[in-house]
Design a protein around this motif. Structure first.
Motif, PDB file in Angstrom:
ATOM      1  N   ALA A  17      45.892  -5.173   5.160  1.00 55.17           N
ATOM      2  CA  ALA A  17      46.423  -4.173   6.097  1.00 55.17           C
ATOM      3  C   ALA A  17      46.697  -4.834   7.436  1.00 55.17           C
ATOM      4  O   ALA A  17      45.776  -5.135   8.192  1.00 55.17           O
ATOM      5  CB  ALA A  17      45.431  -3.024   6.278  1.00 55.17           C
ATOM      6  N   HIS A  18      47.957  -5.117   7.679  1.00 47.91           N
ATOM      7  CA  HIS A  18      48.333  -5.716   8.959  1.00 47.91           C
ATOM      8  C   HIS A  18      49.225  -4.730   9.703  1.00 47.91           C
ATOM      9  O   HIS A  18      50.445  -4.804   9.623  1.00 47.91           O
ATOM     10  CB  HIS A  18      49.032  -7.062   8.753  1.00 47.91           C
ATOM     11  CG  HIS A  18      49.205  -7.865  10.012  1.00 47.91           C
ATOM     12  ND1 HIS A  18      48.868  -9.196  10.113  1.00 47.91           N
ATOM     13  CD2 HIS A  18      49.650  -7.525  11.238  1.00 47.91           C
ATOM     14  CE1 HIS A  18      49.126  -9.631  11.341  1.00 47.91           C
ATOM     15  NE2 HIS A  18      49.614  -8.622  12.047  1.00 47.91           N
ATOM     16  N   PHE A  19      48.649  -3.770  10.375  1.00 48.26           N
ATOM     17  CA  PHE A  19      49.371  -2.833  11.250  1.00 48.26           C
ATOM     18  C   PHE A  19      50.434  -2.001  10.537  1.00 48.26           C
ATOM     19  O   PHE A  19      51.427  -1.644  11.152  1.00 48.26           O
ATOM     20  CB  PHE A  19      50.089  -3.592  12.389  1.00 48.26           C
ATOM     21  CG  PHE A  19      49.233  -4.324  13.370  1.00 48.26           C
ATOM     22  CD1 PHE A  19      47.856  -4.215  13.380  1.00 48.26           C
ATOM     23  CD2 PHE A  19      49.824  -5.137  14.356  1.00 48.26           C
ATOM     24  CE1 PHE A  19      47.083  -4.896  14.320  1.00 48.26           C
ATOM     25  CE2 PHE A  19      49.063  -5.812  15.302  1.00 48.26           C
ATOM     26  CZ  PHE A  19      47.688  -5.707  15.285  1.00 48.26           C
ATOM     27  N   GLU A  20      50.286  -1.708   9.239  1.00 46.68           N
ATOM     28  CA  GLU A  20      51.405  -0.956   8.651  1.00 46.68           C
ATOM     29  C   GLU A  20      51.024  -0.074   7.469  1.00 46.68           C
ATOM     30  O   GLU A  20      51.456  -0.274   6.361  1.00 46.68           O
ATOM     31  CB  GLU A  20      52.552  -1.879   8.247  1.00 46.68           C
ATOM     32  CG  GLU A  20      52.143  -2.985   7.326  1.00 46.68           C
ATOM     33  CD  GLU A  20      53.334  -3.801   6.879  1.00 46.68           C
ATOM     34  OE1 GLU A  20      54.442  -3.266   6.821  1.00 46.68           O
ATOM     35  OE2 GLU A  20      53.133  -4.979   6.576  1.00 46.68           O
ATOM     36  N   PHE A  37      40.378   2.179  22.953  1.00 44.96           N
ATOM     37  CA  PHE A  37      40.792   3.466  22.358  1.00 44.96           C
ATOM     38  C   PHE A  37      41.696   4.282  23.279  1.00 44.96           C
ATOM     39  O   PHE A  37      42.300   5.248  22.842  1.00 44.96           O
ATOM     40  CB  PHE A  37      39.554   4.269  21.926  1.00 44.96           C
ATOM     41  CG  PHE A  37      38.505   4.368  23.001  1.00 44.96           C
ATOM     42  CD1 PHE A  37      38.608   5.302  24.008  1.00 44.96           C
ATOM     43  CD2 PHE A  37      37.420   3.488  22.997  1.00 44.96           C
ATOM     44  CE1 PHE A  37      37.658   5.366  25.016  1.00 44.96           C
ATOM     45  CE2 PHE A  37      36.465   3.547  24.000  1.00 44.96           C
ATOM     46  CZ  PHE A  37      36.582   4.483  25.010  1.00 44.96           C
ATOM     47  N   ASN A  38      41.797   3.902  24.548  1.00 46.10           N
ATOM     48  CA  ASN A  38      42.734   4.612  25.431  1.00 46.10           C
ATOM     49  C   ASN A  38      44.167   4.107  25.296  1.00 46.10           C
ATOM     50  O   ASN A  38      45.076   4.658  25.907  1.00 46.10           O
ATOM     51  CB  ASN A  38      42.286   4.502  26.893  1.00 46.10           C
ATOM     52  CG  ASN A  38      41.076   5.367  27.147  1.00 46.10           C
ATOM     53  OD1 ASN A  38      40.968   6.466  26.601  1.00 46.10           O
ATOM     54  ND2 ASN A  38      40.136   4.866  27.942  1.00 46.10           N
ATOM     55  N   ASP A  39      44.338   3.085  24.492  1.00 41.21           N
ATOM     56  CA  ASP A  39      45.656   2.495  24.303  1.00 41.21           C
ATOM     57  C   ASP A  39      46.288   3.070  23.029  1.00 41.21           C
ATOM     58  O   ASP A  39      45.767   2.881  21.923  1.00 41.21           O
ATOM     59  CB  ASP A  39      45.493   0.966  24.194  1.00 41.21           C
ATOM     60  CG  ASP A  39      46.794   0.276  23.875  1.00 41.21           C
ATOM     61  OD1 ASP A  39      47.814   0.636  24.486  1.00 41.21           O
ATOM     62  OD2 ASP A  39      46.800  -0.618  23.000  1.00 41.21           O
ATOM     63  N   ASP A  40      47.398   3.793  23.178  1.00 43.07           N
ATOM     64  CA  ASP A  40      48.035   4.459  22.025  1.00 43.07           C
ATOM     65  C   ASP A  40      48.427   3.470  20.944  1.00 43.07           C
ATOM     66  O   ASP A  40      48.249   3.722  19.753  1.00 43.07           O
ATOM     67  CB  ASP A  40      49.311   5.201  22.472  1.00 43.07           C
ATOM     68  CG  ASP A  40      48.981   6.411  23.326  1.00 43.07           C
ATOM     69  OD1 ASP A  40      47.842   6.912  23.240  1.00 43.07           O
ATOM     70  OD2 ASP A  40      49.875   6.847  24.092  1.00 43.07           O
ATOM     71  N   LEU A  90      50.587   8.748   4.932  1.00 45.31           N
ATOM     72  CA  LEU A  90      49.137   8.909   5.109  1.00 45.31           C
ATOM     73  C   LEU A  90      48.812   9.440   6.503  1.00 45.31           C
ATOM     74  O   LEU A  90      47.771  10.053   6.714  1.00 45.31           O
ATOM     75  CB  LEU A  90      48.403   7.587   4.844  1.00 45.31           C
ATOM     76  CG  LEU A  90      48.511   7.036   3.425  1.00 45.31           C
ATOM     77  CD1 LEU A  90      47.644   5.797   3.255  1.00 45.31           C
ATOM     78  CD2 LEU A  90      48.142   8.101   2.392  1.00 45.31           C
ATOM     79  N   VAL A  91      49.712   9.192   7.438  1.00 45.38           N
ATOM     80  CA  VAL A  91      49.541   9.739   8.786  1.00 45.38           C
ATOM     81  C   VAL A  91      49.867  11.231   8.771  1.00 45.38           C
ATOM     82  O   VAL A  91      49.099  12.058   9.270  1.00 45.38           O
ATOM     83  CB  VAL A  91      50.437   8.991   9.803  1.00 45.38           C
ATOM     84  CG1 VAL A  91      50.374   9.654  11.175  1.00 45.38           C
ATOM     85  CG2 VAL A  91      50.030   7.527   9.878  1.00 45.38           C
ATOM     86  N   TYR A 104      47.224   3.479  17.026  1.00 50.38           N
ATOM     87  CA  TYR A 104      48.219   3.787  16.000  1.00 50.38           C
ATOM     88  C   TYR A 104      48.311   2.665  14.963  1.00 50.38           C
ATOM     89  O   TYR A 104      48.286   2.919  13.752  1.00 50.38           O
ATOM     90  CB  TYR A 104      49.582   4.038  16.645  1.00 50.38           C
ATOM     91  CG  TYR A 104      50.575   4.685  15.707  1.00 50.38           C
ATOM     92  CD1 TYR A 104      50.287   5.908  15.094  1.00 50.38           C
ATOM     93  CD2 TYR A 104      51.802   4.091  15.437  1.00 50.38           C
ATOM     94  CE1 TYR A 104      51.194   6.507  14.231  1.00 50.38           C
ATOM     95  CE2 TYR A 104      52.717   4.694  14.588  1.00 50.38           C
ATOM     96  CZ  TYR A 104      52.411   5.897  13.978  1.00 50.38           C
ATOM     97  OH  TYR A 104      53.310   6.485  13.131  1.00 50.38           O
ATOM     98  N   VAL A 105      48.415   1.430  15.425  1.00 53.10           N
ATOM     99  CA  VAL A 105      48.638   0.358  14.451  1.00 53.10           C
ATOM    100  C   VAL A 105      47.373   0.019  13.671  1.00 53.10           C
ATOM    101  O   VAL A 105      47.444  -0.377  12.510  1.00 53.10           O
ATOM    102  CB  VAL A 105      49.273  -0.910  15.073  1.00 53.10           C
ATOM    103  CG1 VAL A 105      50.622  -0.575  15.686  1.00 53.10           C
ATOM    104  CG2 VAL A 105      48.370  -1.571  16.076  1.00 53.10           C
ATOM    105  N   ASP A 106      46.211   0.187  14.273  1.00 53.29           N
ATOM    106  CA  ASP A 106      44.977  -0.077  13.519  1.00 53.29           C
ATOM    107  C   ASP A 106      44.643   1.079  12.577  1.00 53.29           C
ATOM    108  O   ASP A 106      44.188   0.850  11.454  1.00 53.29           O
ATOM    109  CB  ASP A 106      43.782  -0.280  14.464  1.00 53.29           C
ATOM    110  CG  ASP A 106      43.620  -1.733  14.917  1.00 53.29           C
ATOM    111  OD1 ASP A 106      44.259  -2.619  14.346  1.00 53.29           O
ATOM    112  OD2 ASP A 106      42.827  -1.975  15.860  1.00 53.29           O
ATOM    113  N   SER A 107      44.845   2.306  13.022  1.00 51.39           N
ATOM    114  CA  SER A 107      44.290   3.444  12.280  1.00 51.39           C
ATOM    115  C   SER A 107      45.275   4.558  11.983  1.00 51.39           C
ATOM    116  O   SER A 107      44.879   5.569  11.393  1.00 51.39           O
ATOM    117  CB  SER A 107      43.112   4.032  13.070  1.00 51.39           C
ATOM    118  OG  SER A 107      42.041   3.121  13.062  1.00 51.39           O
ATOM    119  N   GLY A 108      46.520   4.440  12.400  1.00 53.60           N
ATOM    120  CA  GLY A 108      47.480   5.518  12.163  1.00 53.60           C
ATOM    121  C   GLY A 108      47.090   6.792  12.888  1.00 53.60           C
ATOM    122  O   GLY A 108      47.350   7.894  12.410  1.00 53.60           O
TER     123      GLY A 108
END
Ligand code: P53
Length: 475
Positions: free
Chosen positions: A128-131, A182-185, A136-137, A189-193
């Motif tokens: 899982a590399h950022f995608e 965690f304050n960075d969108d 799933l989101v 998003y890329v780590d956890s959707g």
């Protein structure tokens, strides 16, 4: 003592940043297919679906999907022993929750890995590399949901079984710890959707998602070991050592707290337990997370074989009196380190920080290490005769390799290999730009998407070829 024989020299990329062919052969849309272009001062945006008027740089990327034979031949010419890439989850499970995989997607990676092996290049594969799949989101809210654990493990198991005899080196989640900001969108998003909604506690969300990912990783490790005991399965951590701005004790403590928050992921991956500092933080915050006894047993069993990490820069932090809890926040706690220079994107260049990182990780975890990303994003100029004189990139890489060798030779670090990031120019993850280039190989394409996609060798190509041929002696 020099670098060991069989040291894994190579290069690193990720599927979404170079493959293109975003909707071919049954591939489903991933979160990166709805991520727009940005630049150093404009963040990338995430649209809900693919919008016709937006520019999505990952849709075509550098068209590696159709050109990989030519590109791997160039890697072979440099003497690569390994090639780190990722498997696009959406080629294998287009929506993420199907029960049967997409055969055409599986076949693409068969062909890709066969082509590598034909040249004597070992594939090193991140799952899982950022995608993650976009579906799933929308259906589950990304890694908010425990359901993702089973879906990820199914994907991992299918890959392990299919590529059992082609791939030995694996990693589960790329830079799983970026979301500690965690304050960075973007990182969330890329780590956890996850796109945090108004009023949600972002910190709590992050710890819950990270926990599910860590359990999924541990279950994947267990599955992989069953499928092929010879697999080496690692984690992947973004290592930016955080230095205290001064020797004022509060600065030193804040830097230490920052490392705890950024690196506990590695504790769970490597030791199979959460460190006391994180458990105490959850109690202090009143977080009642969904963490079961069964999860904790899984974490203890599914520990990794090695620590893969990226290293680009170091950070520096300074405490202030409005921070009595010693909370580290990338947006407010960072200061410029006056002792180092920075790239055009503000990334602080610090080769000694790489030796520090290698020593620190060894002291903490006593596992083999693998530098799976390091590199210098820079603007390149193509001369009239087509040559590209990227001495600045050579200088960056040389200085880092020197420090890496000192860590091995003088400090006893057990290092498996070195794969500089973006060995061929590709789409920047953070900004979506083509012109933030890392490659030894130039790709004719600009930020607007214009260009022939032709490949050419930069000065650094010939330099790195010598470095590999001499096992790091001729720098
Ligand atoms: P780009 C932030 C900090 C350190 C590494 O990054 C990071 C990021 C995310 O931008 O990401 C890793 O392309 C990542 C790669 C990425 C590479 O570093 O923003 O694993 O996918 O391309 C370089 O310059």
């Amino acid at each position: 003592m020099a670098l060991k024989e069989g040291f894994l020299w190579g290069g690193a990329v990720a599927a979404h940043q170079l493959e293109g062919a975003w909707d071919e052969d049954g591939k489903g849309p991933s979160i990166m297919d709805v991520t727009t272009a940005g630049d150093v001062s404009h963040a990338r945006r995430f649209t809900e679906a693919v919008e016709p008027e937006e520019l999505y740089p990952n849709h075509e990327a550098i068209d590696f999907y159709h050109r990989y034979r030519e590109d791997i031949a160039l890697f072979a010419e440099m003497g690569f022993k390994c090639f780190r890439t990722s498997i696009a989850w959406t080629r294998i499970f287009p929506q993420g929750d199907e029960t049967e995989p997409n055969e055409a997607g599986l076949r693409f990676y068969d062909d890709l890995f066969d082509e590598c092996l034909r040249h004597g290049i070992q594939p090193v594969v991140t799952l899982a590399h950022f995608e993650m799949p976009l579906a799933l989101v929308s259906r589950y809210g990304g890694w908010r949901s425990r359901k993702l654990i089973d879906l990820f493990v199914r994907f991992a198991t299918v890959c392990f079984e299919r590529y059992r005899d082609k791939v030995t080196y694996w990693m589960t989640f790329n830079e799983i710890n970026n979301q500690s900001s965690f304050n960075d969108d973007f990182s969330m998003y890329v780590d956890s959707g996850i796109l945090a909604r108004e009023g949600e506690d972002r910190e709590r969300l992050m710890y819950q998602a990270a926990h599910y990912e860590l359990v999924a990783s541990a279950r994947a490790v267990e599955a992989g070991r069953r499928i092929n005991p010879a697999f080496r399965i690692g984690c992947m951590i973004a290592m930016c050592p955080v230095y205290p701005y001064s020797c004022e004790p509060a600065d030193v403590l804040l830097a230490h707290k920052a490392m705890e928050r950024r690196c506990f992921f590695a504790d769970v991956h490597a030791r199979g337990t959460y460190p006391p500092s994180i458990l105490a933080l959850w109690r202090r915050r009143g977080f009642e997370l969904d963490v079961t006894e069964d999860d904790l047993a899984t974490l203890a069993r599914g520990t990794v074989d090695y620590i893969g990490f990226s290293y680009y820069m170091s950070l520096a932090t300074r405490w202030s009196s409005d921070n009595p809890g010693f909370d580290f926040d990338r947006k407010t706690s960072l200061v410029v380190n006056p002792h180092v220079k920075a790239s055009d994107w503000g990334w602080q260049i610090d080769p000694i920080g790489l030796r520090y990182t290698l020593d620190w990780l060894t002291d903490m975890y006593r596992l083999p290490l693998f530098i799976v990303e390091n590199g210098f994003g820079a603007y390149d100029t193509v001369e009239r005769d087509g040559s590209i004189h990227d001495g600045y990139r050579i200088e960056y890489l040389r200085a880092h390799i020197e420090q890496m060798k000192l860590a091995v030779e003088e400090d006893g670090v057990d290092l498996m290999g070195y794969t500089p990031w973006g060995c061929i120019d590709l789409v920047s993850a953070g900004t979506g730009e083509m012109e933030k280039r890392y490659g030894f190989i130039y790709v004719d394409k600009d930020n607007s998407g214009a260009g022939t996609l032709a490949r050419s060798r930069k000065d650094s190509f010939f330099w790195y070829q010598r470095v590999i041929a001499s096992n790091g002696e001729d720098l």
